[in-house]
Design an enzyme around this catalytic site. Sequence first.
Site, short mmCIF file in Angstrom:
data_model
loop_
_atom_site.label_atom_id
_atom_site.label_comp_id
_atom_site.label_asym_id
_atom_site.label_seq_id
_atom_site.Cartn_x
_atom_site.Cartn_y
_atom_site.Cartn_z
CB CYS A 42 -0.95 0.01 1.21
SG CYS A 42 -2.11 -1.38 1.23
CG HIS A 81 -3.00 3.57 2.38
ND1 HIS A 81 -3.50 3.18 1.15
CD2 HIS A 81 -3.08 2.48 3.19
CE1 HIS A 81 -3.85 1.91 1.22
NE2 HIS A 81 -3.62 1.47 2.45
CG ASN A 109 -6.47 -0.65 1.53
OD1 ASN A 109 -5.81 -0.22 0.59
ND2 ASN A 109 -5.91 -1.17 2.61
#
Length: 334
Positions: A116, A256, A286
Amino acid sequence: MSRERYAAVIGWGMAVPSRVITNDELAQRIDTSDEWIRTRTGIRERRVAGLGESTSTFATAAGREALAMAGVDATTIDTVIVATCTPDRPFPATACTVQANLRIPRAIAFDLVAACSGFVYGLTVATSLIKSGVSRRLLLIGADIFTHYINWDDRNTCVLFGDGAGAVVLEATDQPFGLIASNLSADGNLEDLMAVDAGGTRMPLTAELLAEGRQYVYMNGREIFKHAVREMSDSAMQVVQAAGLTIDDIALVIPHQANVRIIDAVARRLEIPPERVMINLDRYGNTSAASIPIALYEAAQQGRIASGDYVLVTAFGGGLTWGSGVVRWGRPAQ
């Protein structure tokens, strides 16, 4: 005396699957509810890739839009970087597939794996290539299809992830735009807090491993939360200082998009008000390496950042990896 080189963001794009899965749909399959998911994650729905759609599908589409917005021809791109941990194939690099799809001739092309944190890592590498003179005009893409690694019967993970891609075109300039400071780190001792075990050379897939579900992502949510809040906020404060700025100079934070509780906790530690924090995970979940470039795209399209603004990006992912960067937004004057 040679002038300092910068890597300005001159174009941006995004692409997500058309298929939407809402919390209510998930509640029909597993023991959960829309309220349970929203209050714990902030997510209402996510985009999920369909049959025939791969990471390169969305990376290509996002890259094409970024090129169009930049107003540059694909033949002028000399480097393609795809930040992803869900490539089309083990090799060749998904970046090579994107290069072929966009008809970019003989460019440098490679993938970058930092889960990520991939886009922040990629932005640092891309800027370094431009500053060193290796590259002049570069296409950087963050893209992941994480739902291919999801056990849809696991409530702890299936509610969190979605698929998509975001892209930026970076161009060399002597004007002070683009990434002006970055801070990256990792701790491989904590790699097992979030991982996919089977499918690589350490643990090749077998029928037995498939039956055990070892091909799916797992995570220790409590520990990930703790480390993410601490490392993102510490990294963000360090990079703002390295840029010679204060938090008050930051027009927008683009974190993020993993969990709204993590984002809120980081914002509190940075003492930055909610209106200066970009959040869109309610609609996408996500999306791993794609989350920051997708959020950056939407922030730009919504007019939340203007030329000359300082934008703080910060991320955390499996590895464990984390990093932050300060970007001075704007296209150089011609």
